[in-house]
Design a protein around this motif. Structure first.
Motif, mmCIF file in Angstrom:
data_model
loop_
_atom_site.group_PDB
_atom_site.id
_atom_site.type_symbol
_atom_site.label_atom_id
_atom_site.label_comp_id
_atom_site.label_asym_id
_atom_site.label_seq_id
_atom_site.Cartn_x
_atom_site.Cartn_y
_atom_site.Cartn_z
ATOM 1 N N SER A 50 0.838 -1.198 0.000
ATOM 2 C CA SER A 50 0.000 0.000 0.000
ATOM 3 C C SER A 50 0.874 1.250 0.000
ATOM 4 O O SER A 50 2.104 1.177 0.097
ATOM 5 C CB SER A 50 -0.909 0.011 1.232
ATOM 6 O OG SER A 50 -0.157 0.291 2.411
ATOM 7 N N LYS A 51 0.234 2.409 -0.075
ATOM 8 C CA LYS A 51 0.973 3.669 -0.095
ATOM 9 C C LYS A 51 1.657 3.965 1.235
ATOM 10 O O LYS A 51 2.526 4.840 1.302
ATOM 11 C CB LYS A 51 0.031 4.811 -0.481
ATOM 12 C CG LYS A 51 -0.483 4.696 -1.911
ATOM 13 C CD LYS A 51 -1.413 5.827 -2.281
ATOM 14 C CE LYS A 51 -1.885 5.685 -3.726
ATOM 15 N NZ LYS A 51 -2.819 6.774 -4.126
ATOM 16 N N GLU A 103 10.178 12.594 -0.571
ATOM 17 C CA GLU A 103 9.149 11.973 -1.409
ATOM 18 C C GLU A 103 9.768 10.947 -2.355
ATOM 19 O O GLU A 103 9.205 9.872 -2.586
ATOM 20 C CB GLU A 103 8.409 13.042 -2.205
ATOM 21 C CG GLU A 103 7.246 12.498 -3.025
ATOM 22 C CD GLU A 103 6.440 13.600 -3.688
ATOM 23 O OE1 GLU A 103 5.282 13.353 -4.055
ATOM 24 O OE2 GLU A 103 6.974 14.723 -3.836
ATOM 25 N N ASP A 107 8.085 7.619 -1.501
ATOM 26 C CA ASP A 107 6.860 7.609 -2.310
ATOM 27 C C ASP A 107 5.636 8.072 -1.524
ATOM 28 O O ASP A 107 4.495 7.876 -1.963
ATOM 29 C CB ASP A 107 6.577 6.218 -2.895
ATOM 30 C CG ASP A 107 7.482 5.912 -4.079
ATOM 31 O OD1 ASP A 107 7.901 6.866 -4.754
ATOM 32 O OD2 ASP A 107 7.764 4.724 -4.316
ATOM 33 N N LEU A 108 5.842 8.674 -0.352
ATOM 34 C CA LEU A 108 4.719 9.222 0.398
ATOM 35 C C LEU A 108 4.230 10.503 -0.266
ATOM 36 O O LEU A 108 5.004 11.237 -0.882
ATOM 37 C CB LEU A 108 5.131 9.523 1.843
ATOM 38 C CG LEU A 108 5.420 8.321 2.734
ATOM 39 C CD1 LEU A 108 6.025 8.781 4.055
ATOM 40 C CD2 LEU A 108 4.161 7.510 2.992
ATOM 41 N N ASN A 109 2.951 10.778 -0.124
ATOM 42 C CA ASN A 109 2.374 12.001 -0.664
ATOM 43 C C ASN A 109 2.904 13.197 0.127
ATOM 44 O O ASN A 109 2.763 13.257 1.349
ATOM 45 C CB ASN A 109 0.847 11.929 -0.574
ATOM 46 C CG ASN A 109 0.170 13.156 -1.165
ATOM 47 O OD1 ASN A 109 0.814 14.033 -1.727
ATOM 48 N ND2 ASN A 109 -1.138 13.218 -1.034
ATOM 49 N N GLU A 196 -9.577 5.397 1.486
ATOM 50 C CA GLU A 196 -8.879 6.015 0.357
ATOM 51 C C GLU A 196 -8.312 7.378 0.743
ATOM 52 O O GLU A 196 -7.191 7.731 0.355
ATOM 53 C CB GLU A 196 -9.829 6.153 -0.833
ATOM 54 C CG GLU A 196 -9.139 6.659 -2.094
ATOM 55 C CD GLU A 196 -10.059 6.669 -3.306
ATOM 56 O OE1 GLU A 196 -9.642 7.200 -4.356
ATOM 57 O OE2 GLU A 196 -11.186 6.146 -3.206
ATOM 58 N N GLU A 199 -5.223 6.765 2.868
ATOM 59 C CA GLU A 199 -4.092 6.293 2.066
ATOM 60 C C GLU A 199 -3.432 7.429 1.292
ATOM 61 O O GLU A 199 -2.209 7.442 1.123
ATOM 62 C CB GLU A 199 -4.575 5.217 1.090
ATOM 63 C CG GLU A 199 -4.998 3.919 1.761
ATOM 64 C CD GLU A 199 -5.857 3.053 0.848
ATOM 65 O OE1 GLU A 199 -6.123 3.486 -0.298
ATOM 66 O OE2 GLU A 199 -6.265 1.960 1.273
ATOM 67 N N ASN A 200 -4.238 8.370 0.819
ATOM 68 C CA ASN A 200 -3.727 9.429 -0.049
ATOM 69 C C ASN A 200 -3.406 10.726 0.685
ATOM 70 O O ASN A 200 -3.021 11.712 0.052
ATOM 71 C CB ASN A 200 -4.740 9.719 -1.163
ATOM 72 C CG ASN A 200 -4.861 8.557 -2.136
ATOM 73 O OD1 ASN A 200 -3.902 8.190 -2.802
ATOM 74 N ND2 ASN A 200 -6.044 7.960 -2.202
#
Length: 250
Positions: A50-51, A103, A107-109, A196, A199-200
């Motif tokens: 997952s993110k 980032e 890969d984290l927002n 969602e 996660e984002n």
């Protein structure tokens, strides 16, 4: 190509003050062990991919909080005013660690958003019911200790609720990283009811950078010195110490 003129260092070379305050960050193998034991294999793999799975991957790689390295970076800072950037001098060379690098690594927002610290989430019946399942007051965020206790009794929960619990484990143990019994920020924890959205969410703008704006509190500023020549000869001893630290730190 000539190096542009750099801002003055906050502290003169050789006069960096010691860390008179602690630089705390709490994470534990107990949480990771409980999480892995509780989740089914497919659930655990889904979490890793997952993110937010980067935190689990870092844990499995043995990455840990390195206060000495952080103290070095803060003590060797040029006087940069940008909130989401940390610059540190290695010899005469400036090195930047910003949201861009963070980032890229995780890969984290890291996108900007308003009300980052206090996003709105309605207190619905579903949220109240889930908080009751956690055994946490609806006006408080769960602690790592409470999440570990809940992991022992969630076998009959729905897949979505187990996923929410796993995300809260990452939130309490890795993003917040507080003492095990300390409640987390409820406004952020409540986001888990919308999977969602959780996660984002721009988690990349959370814990790793809140310390930057308080660096002068973590490292006492009782002694400020007038300046430093950024083109001074490289201190090989300090470079070797830093290289040794980097071999043992993420």
């Amino acid at each position: 190509m000539e190096m542009p003129e750099l801002p003055r260092r906050i502290y003169t070379l050789g006069e960096e003050p010691p860390a008179v305050h602690s630089i705390p960050y709490h994470t534990c193998w107990t949480l990771h062990t409980a999480l892995k034991k509780t989740l089914h294999d497919d659930e655990y793999e889904e979490l890793k991919e997952s993110k937010l799975g980067v935190f689990i991957k870092f844990q499995e790689l043995g990455f840990d909080w390195a206060s000495r390295l952080v103290h070095y970076m803060l003590g060797f800072q040029p006087d940069i005013k940008k909130k989401y950037e940390v610059w540190s001098l290695i010899g005469p060379e400036p090195v930047r660690f910003s949201l861009l690098e963070f980032e890229n690594l995780t890969d984290l927002n890291c996108e900007y958003m308003e009300d980052l610290e206090r996003p709105h989430s309605a207190v619905t019946k579903e949220l109240t019911s889930f908080w009751e399942m956690l055994g946490v007051h609806v006006e408080a965020g769960p602690s790592t200790q409470e999440i570990i206790a809940t992991l022992d009794r969630c076998e009959g929960w729905s897949r979505d609720d187990r996923k929410r619990l796993a995300y809260l484990a990452i939130f309490t143990g890795y993003i917040e990283g507080r003492k095990y019994s300390t409640p987390t920020r409820v406004s952020l924890a409540r986001l888990v009811m919308e999977l969602e959205r959780f996660e984002n969410y721009p988690w990349g703008r959370q814990s790793p950078y809140t310390a930057n704006s308080t660096a002068r509190v973590i490292i006492s500023n009782r002694k400020l010195y007038p300046g430093y020549n950024p083109f001074a000869p490289i201190d090989n001893k300090k470079l070797k110490e830093l290289a040794d630290w980097l071999k043992t730190c993420p």
